[in-house]
Structures are given as C-alpha cells and as structure tokens.
Design a protein around this motif. Structure first.
Motif, PDB file in Angstrom:
ATOM      1  N   UNK A   1       0.817  -1.206   0.000  1.00  0.00           N
ATOM      2  CA  UNK A   1       0.000   0.000   0.000  1.00  0.00           C
ATOM      3  C   UNK A   1       0.849   1.253   0.000  1.00  0.00           C
ATOM      4  N   UNK A   2       1.876   1.247   0.832  1.00  0.00           N
ATOM      5  CA  UNK A   2       2.698   2.456   0.932  1.00  0.00           C
ATOM      6  C   UNK A   2       3.572   2.663  -0.296  1.00  0.00           C
ATOM      7  N   UNK A   3       4.050   1.548  -0.861  1.00  0.00           N
ATOM      8  CA  UNK A   3       4.894   1.681  -2.052  1.00  0.00           C
ATOM      9  C   UNK A   3       4.055   2.193  -3.219  1.00  0.00           C
ATOM     10  N   UNK A   4       2.872   1.608  -3.398  1.00  0.00           N
ATOM     11  CA  UNK A   4       2.064   2.017  -4.545  1.00  0.00           C
ATOM     12  C   UNK A   4       1.453   3.403  -4.336  1.00  0.00           C
ATOM     13  N   UNK A   5       1.194   3.753  -3.063  1.00  0.00           N
ATOM     14  CA  UNK A   5       0.613   5.074  -2.794  1.00  0.00           C
ATOM     15  C   UNK A   5       1.607   6.187  -3.094  1.00  0.00           C
ATOM     16  N   UNK A   6       2.885   5.834  -3.061  1.00  0.00           N
ATOM     17  CA  UNK A   6       3.883   6.855  -3.333  1.00  0.00           C
ATOM     18  C   UNK A   6       4.110   6.953  -4.833  1.00  0.00           C
ATOM     19  N   UNK A   7       3.036   6.804  -5.597  1.00  0.00           N
ATOM     20  CA  UNK A   7       3.078   6.851  -7.054  1.00  0.00           C
ATOM     21  C   UNK A   7       3.846   8.068  -7.555  1.00  0.00           C
TER      22      UNK A   7
END
Ligand SMILES: *[C@@H]1O[C@H](CO)[C@@H](O)[C@H](O)[C@H]1NC(C)=O
Ligand SMILES: *[C@@H]1O[C@H](CO)[C@@H](O)[C@H](O)[C@H]1NC(C)=O
Ligand SMILES: *[C@@H]1O[C@H](CO)[C@@H](O)[C@H](O)[C@H]1NC(C)=O
Length: 236
Positions: free
Chosen positions: A146-152
């Motif tokens: 979630x955090x990796x993808x949220x940091x798009x």
C-alpha cells in the motif's frame, strides 16, 4: 544460593508462575486442568513455540503485569504469535486478553512509520512459518505494498517516516542528495529497505504489485537489485 534453595526457589516460582500464566492461556489451562493429581510433576515442553524463549518471556511479562502492558511494533510479532499459539483469548477478571490487545494494536498499523512496519515484517519473517497462518504477515505485506504504490508520485523520503525514527531519517538524507536528480531513482526509494526479504516474501510483495499494474520496469529493477538474483545473474 545453595543448590537446595535454588531448587526450592525454582519450584516455588514455577508453581506460582504456572497459575498466573495458565489463567491467561487457554492451551495451558486445558493441560493443567486435565492433570490435577500429578500437576506437581507435570513438565510442559513446547518445541515449536514461535519465537522461542524471547517470545515466551514477553508473553509471561504480559501475564505478570495483569495484561497492562505496552504492545508496539518491536514486539507485536512475537506477542501476537505467542498469543495465537497459547490460545490467549481468555479474559482474566476485567483485564484484556493478549489476542484481543495485539489485534487492536495491529489495526493501528496504518499509523505506523515506515521503519516500524519494516521492523515488524522482519520479525515476522524470522518467525516463519508460524505467522503465515495467523494473518499478521499478510497485514504487513499489504501495508508495505500500500505504501509503495501510494507513493506513485514518489518522494525521496517516504512521507510515512516520522522524524523520530533515526534509521529512516538517515537513509532518507542520503537518498535525497543522491536521487533527487531524476524521478526514476526516486521511484526506487524502497528498494534498499526491502533487501532483507526472503525469496518467499519477495513473491508475496511482488505478485500483488504486478497484478495491480505497478510499473513493471521498476519491479524488474527491484528484482535485479536483490542479492540472490545478482548472484544468479552473474553466474549465467
Ligand atoms: C513491548 O515493547 C515496549 C517498548 O520496547 C515495552 O515497553 C513493553 O513492555 C513491551 N511489551 C511486553 C509485553 O514486554
Ligand atoms: C478461545 O480459542 C479457543 C480455540 O480457538 C476456542 O475454542 C475458545 O472458545 C475461545 N474462547 C473464547 C473465550 O473466545
Ligand atoms: C504463506 O502461505 C501461502 C499459502 O498459504 C504461500 O503461498 C506463501 O508462499 C507462504 N509465504 C511464506 C513467506 O512462507
């Protein structure tokens, strides 16, 4: 202390300890309940206790403090696994039980810093295969993804890391000087932090990212940054 007193001390503390701990652990109270006659000589050995002595000690500390204790990302993996293993869903007169308490703390995972999340994931990995059946590992992995993808729109420093987590700050500082230059290297801020993942866990993290259509170039870059893969690569 003479050996007799040492023996007496151990026998007494175990008698008391057994009562206290058993009142919190379904698994132990079932065992002791069955063996009223020979309870004095009962030896309990759990070879497969997740986390071994360290986790047993944490669990005992919870029982001794009447269930009033702090549960945090540094010890939640051990406590949660011990609670599952020992069936610690008993509520002793008004106090909370460990399974419920750790469950509540896990719900706060979304407020944890990035480095706290990494710490818990690492501890879970050390406890494998046990945590895989309890759901805690899945929660960690979901949160990581979630955090990796949220940091798009990737920032050089994950917004989730708090200023008090020195580890994160350190790596952020070095990152920001090195990688502000281009957005590609900014999108890879998490590579270094996930190098500790075992091959199985890498799979658990990467597969959902692929199915979520996360940038494939970045994913393959990550895979090639893993130590095992590098070895493989150079040997080909
Ligand atoms: C969990 O860790 C915190 C901080 O390190 C500590 O205060 C707390 O007592 C620990 N919990 C248990 C059950 O030992
Ligand atoms: C605790 O867990 C055991 C085993 O999963 C279950 O049989 C029991 O009913 C539970 N007790 C409570 C109070 O939830
Ligand atoms: C956890 O279990 C699932 C299947 O239930 C498996 O696919 C996965 O690889 C396991 N993860 C680890 C890290 O062992």
């Amino acid at each position: 202390m003479s050996s007799f007193f040492w023996w007496l001390f151990k026998a007494l503390t175990w008698t008391v300890m057994k009562k206290i701990i058993a009142s919190y652990c379904g698994r132990l109270s079932k065992l002791f309940g069955k063996s009223t006659g020979s309870a004095r000589n009962l030896k309990v050995i759990f070879n497969d206790f997740p986390g071994g002595a360290e986790s047993f000690e944490l669990m005992s500390r919870f029982c001794y403090s009447n269930g009033r204790t702090v549960i945090n990302p540094s010890n939640i993996s051990l406590l949660y696994s011990a609670a599952q293993f020992m069936e610690m869903n008993i509520s002793v007169s008004g106090t909370h039980n460990l399974l419920e308490e750790t469950g509540k703390s896990l719900e706060e995972m979304k407020y944890w810093t990035w480095s706290e999340l990494l710490m818990t994931t690492k501890k879970c990995q050390d406890l494998l295969p046990f945590p895989n059946s309890t759901g805690i590992l899945e929660k960690c992995v979901d949160s990581l993804i979630g955090r990796i993808t949220a940091s798009g729109e990737p920032s050089p420093c994950p917004s989730t890391s708090s200023p008090d987590s020195s580890g994160a700050r350190l790596s952020c500082d070095t990152r920001s000087t090195e990688s502000l230059k281009n957005s590609f290297s900014r999108a890879t801020w998490w590579f270094e932090d996930l190098l500790f993942l075992s091959t199985n866990l890498v799979g658990m993290v990467i597969e959902p990212m692929v199915s979520k259509k996360f940038d494939h170039v970045i994913i393959s870059r990550f895979l090639f940054s893993l130590p095992e893969i590098k070895v493989l690569y150079w040997h080909v």
